[in-house]
Design an enzyme around this catalytic site. Structure first.
Site, PDB file in Angstrom:
ATOM      1  N   THR A   1       0.865  -1.188   0.000  1.00 30.98           N
ATOM      2  CA  THR A   1       0.000   0.000   0.000  1.00 30.98           C
ATOM      3  C   THR A   1       0.895   1.230   0.000  1.00 30.98           C
ATOM      4  O   THR A   1       2.045   1.164   0.444  1.00 30.98           O
ATOM      5  CB  THR A   1      -0.898   0.049   1.252  1.00 30.98           C
ATOM      6  OG1 THR A   1      -0.052   0.120   2.396  1.00 30.98           O
ATOM      7  CG2 THR A   1      -1.781  -1.169   1.357  1.00 30.98           C
TER       8      THR A   1
ATOM      9  N   GLU B   1      -5.788  -3.629  -1.348  1.00 26.01           N
ATOM     10  CA  GLU B   1      -6.258  -4.897  -0.799  1.00 26.01           C
ATOM     11  C   GLU B   1      -7.399  -5.510  -1.620  1.00 26.01           C
ATOM     12  O   GLU B   1      -7.780  -6.657  -1.409  1.00 26.01           O
ATOM     13  CB  GLU B   1      -6.762  -4.682   0.642  1.00 26.01           C
ATOM     14  CG  GLU B   1      -5.708  -4.271   1.648  1.00 26.01           C
ATOM     15  CD  GLU B   1      -5.432  -2.764   1.665  1.00 26.01           C
ATOM     16  OE1 GLU B   1      -5.666  -2.096   0.635  1.00 26.01           O
ATOM     17  OE2 GLU B   1      -4.964  -2.265   2.696  1.00 26.01           O
TER      18      GLU B   1
ATOM     19  N   LYS C   1     -14.015  14.517  13.990  1.00 23.71           N
ATOM     20  CA  LYS C   1     -14.939  14.190  15.090  1.00 23.71           C
ATOM     21  C   LYS C   1     -15.140  15.445  15.923  1.00 23.71           C
ATOM     22  O   LYS C   1     -14.295  15.789  16.739  1.00 23.71           O
ATOM     23  CB  LYS C   1     -14.380  13.045  15.947  1.00 23.71           C
ATOM     24  CG  LYS C   1     -14.439  11.685  15.244  1.00 23.71           C
ATOM     25  CD  LYS C   1     -13.058  11.153  14.977  1.00 23.71           C
ATOM     26  CE  LYS C   1     -13.097   9.952  14.047  1.00 23.71           C
ATOM     27  NZ  LYS C   1     -11.793   9.692  13.424  1.00 23.71           N
TER      28      LYS C   1
ATOM     29  N   TRP D   1     -19.823  13.433  13.510  1.00 22.09           N
ATOM     30  CA  TRP D   1     -18.820  13.284  12.459  1.00 22.09           C
ATOM     31  C   TRP D   1     -19.016  14.294  11.329  1.00 22.09           C
ATOM     32  O   TRP D   1     -20.136  14.520  10.876  1.00 22.09           O
ATOM     33  CB  TRP D   1     -18.915  11.876  11.836  1.00 22.09           C
ATOM     34  CG  TRP D   1     -18.418  10.797  12.740  1.00 22.09           C
ATOM     35  CD1 TRP D   1     -17.761  10.959  13.931  1.00 22.09           C
ATOM     36  CD2 TRP D   1     -18.544   9.386  12.533  1.00 22.09           C
ATOM     37  NE1 TRP D   1     -17.475   9.738  14.476  1.00 22.09           N
ATOM     38  CE2 TRP D   1     -17.943   8.747  13.638  1.00 22.09           C
ATOM     39  CE3 TRP D   1     -19.094   8.599  11.533  1.00 22.09           C
ATOM     40  CZ2 TRP D   1     -17.876   7.370  13.760  1.00 22.09           C
ATOM     41  CZ3 TRP D   1     -19.035   7.230  11.649  1.00 22.09           C
ATOM     42  CH2 TRP D   1     -18.427   6.614  12.754  1.00 22.09           C
TER      43      TRP D   1
END
Ligand code: ADP
Length: 538
Positions: free
Chosen positions: A181, A326, A434, A439
């Site tokens: 990654t 992934e 947050k 959120w």
């Protein structure tokens, strides 16, 4: 039904048999080169033979440090079809990360573009597993280098056999490739792709409601071949006999526009920053883009304003997709359903700015604060995916236990799902803001800012706050012609009607450039650090 193995040898041999006359167009440092798939297949056999002669055995890892060009494509098939594992190394990672992943993957041989040799010379002392370096160059002579033992790619090919038989002893579950990654959120983690995963993922790229890649296409993957296998496009294109255009090293938006025009490219693929650059170029100069039937865009959210500009101003259809290293990577694509095509223009663009629905073969669940979320487009939760081209673990990495649980990959992406099953990436868990227990999606604010005509780029990040824990701050890069002419107040005026008051950024900071990752995504970690010191000073 029969259980025949799904291996990559069938992909290259199909191109060799059925698409021998079709072309691979490759831009290298010396210019444009044209090969037929017949030639590519022969050269691939020669490379596989050379690797065997160098002592590469089944399961060994062979690394590549290369741009998008024909030699890299040959490595894409020669390595897995000789039973070894193709490890594509991201050339834009830091030298420490490059040394770390070569060592971690235990690469035995490295194939390196001549201009990238310094990257490896700098860390050669740490590469104890590497037994040979192969230099890919158009020059007849090897460049000066301290790497040893070192081989010239073309000389090796000359000395090998074009009749070489690919390895027959390959199980479909054997490893074929691996990729780390790009470390947007931490250390690089290795993902190993199986033959079966690559074959099935390639098949998915050909589905009509996915990218519909076919023999008739002329595909130009701009996304690097060192980043999630250029989204699998070189594999699928070879298998389907699609003409491939590989844009090579150090390309610019101008070079891309010229290639699309001269090669009559029908499909191209890359991250949003590439397309923002192309858009700028198309605004400066006129090119014939009429061959394009689609721009595939993923890796980060495609702003609605950009999608609109391509589709309405330039008549170029846009395909927004979502995936990760992934997931091979294609997982979700925003192909509108027939009845959605009849909605108003604004509704259609809103849908296209979402990432879309899951491609066949994959399954998903979205876990919110109270279990699986409702499909109402509002409730947020973490996306988990499973399927035949989704990784089941990280390579020798303890992060495996965190991301892979009960047969699912937990993506770390927070999403909503609407009634139609359209997924919208709200944020990465780590980038969500947050504020007072609620959120705020940084991506939503960025997208609205980037739809404003004076704004070139915008990134929104959290800064710590005494009362609310975190608050959003927006970093904005204006288009060149508007620099110094736009005020914060003007941007607030534009934002205010579109968000609840508490979502509005506490500050808007103008910048010359937003720091980016090795693959062109906003580097929010660095931005957060930079902002911290900026805010302390001011
Ligand atoms: P890295 O994790 O190092 O950035 P990847 O290329 O694997 O490397 O990144 C995958 C991530 O990119 C996803 O988890 C997601 O956060 C983001 N991403 C990919 N496609 C999209 C998209 N279309 N919209 C928003 N975010 C996306």
């Amino acid at each position: 039904m029969m259980q025949t193995p799904l291996t990559m040898t069938q992909m290259i041999t199909r191109a060799e048999k059925y698409f021998a006359k079709k072309h691979v167009v490759s831009r290298t440092s010396s210019g444009i080169h044209r090969f037929t798939y017949k030639e590519i297949a022969k050269r691939t056999r020669r490379l596989a033979h050379s690797l065997e002669k160098l002592g590469i055995k089944k399961g060994d890892r062979v690394g590549t440090l290369a741009w998008n060009h024909h030699r890299h494509l040959e490595a894409y098939f020669a390595i897995p079809c000789s039973g070894a594992v193709l490890h594509t190394i991201n050339i834009r990672l830091s030298p420490q990360h490059i040394a770390f992943i070569i060592h971690h993957a235990e690469d035995q041989v490295l194939l390196i573009d001549a201009d990238l040799i310094p990257l490896i010379e700098n860390c050669q002392s740490q590469l104890s597993t590497v037994k040979a370096y192969i230099i890919m160059t158009d020059d007849d002579k090897l460049p000066e280098t301290s790497l040893t033992p070192v081989y010239h790619y073309e000389r090796l090919l000359e000395e090998a056999s074009e009749e070489y038989e690919f390895c027959e002893d390959i199980d479909e579950n054997d490893p074929a490739g691996m990729c780390y990654t790009s470390a947007t959120t931490g250390n690089p983690k290795g993902v190993v792709y199986s033959h079966r995963g690559i074959v099935l993922h390639s098949m998915a790229l050909g589905l009509a409601d996915s990218t519909a890649l076919s023999e008739k296409d002329i595909a130009m993957p701009v996304v690097p071949m060192f980043h999630v296998n250029a989204w699998g496009l070189p594999f699928a294109a070879t298998w389907f006999g699609t003409t491939l255009v590989l844009p090579g090293p150090y390309f610019t938006p101008k070079i891309l526009a010229q290639l699309i025009e001269s090669e009559r490219v029908t499909v191209t693929a890359g991250v949003p920053t590439i397309w923002l650059g192309l858009l700028k170029e198309l605004e400066k100069k006129s090119y014939n883009m009429s061959s394009l039937r689609g721009i595939l865009c993923g890796g980060a959210a495609a702003p609605k304003g950009m999608i609109k500009a391509f589709e309405k101003k330039h008549n170029i259809p846009f395909m927004h997709a979502y995936g990760m290293t992934e997931t091979s990577p294609l997982a979700v694509i925003s192909t509108l359903k027939s009845y959605q095509e009849e909605q108003s223009e604004e509704e259609r663009f809103d849908l296209k700015a979402k990432q879309g629905i899951l491609v066949p073969c994959l399954e998903m669940k979205v876990i919110g604060k109270n279990g699986e979320v409702q499909w109402n487009g509002i409730e947020m939760g973490e996306l988990a995916i499973r399927g035949p081209w989704i990784a089941s673990e990280y390579f020798k990495d303890e992060c495996t236990n965190k991301a892979f649980r009960d047969g699912w990959l937990y993506t770390g992406d927070v999403v909503t799902v609407d009634e139609e099953g359209f997924l919208k990436i709200v944020d990465r868990t780590k980038d969500l803001i947050k504020s007072g227990g609620e959120w705020i999606s940084s991506v939503d604010i960025e997208n609205v800012l980037m739809a404003y005509e004076t704004v070139f780029e915008a990134a929104v990040v959290a800064v710590p706050h005494e009362k609310w824990q975190e608050r959003p701050v927006a970093c904005v890069v204006l288009k060149d012609e508007f620099k110094g002419k736009v005020t914060k107040e003007e941007l607030y005026e534009f934002l205010s009607p579109q968000f609840a008051k508490w979502w509005l950024p506490d500050d808007i900071i103008f910048m010359d450039e937003i720091p980016k990752t090795s693959v062109g995504k906003f580097l929010k970690r660095t931005l957060r650090d930079e902002l911290q010191s900026y805010l302390q000073k001011n």
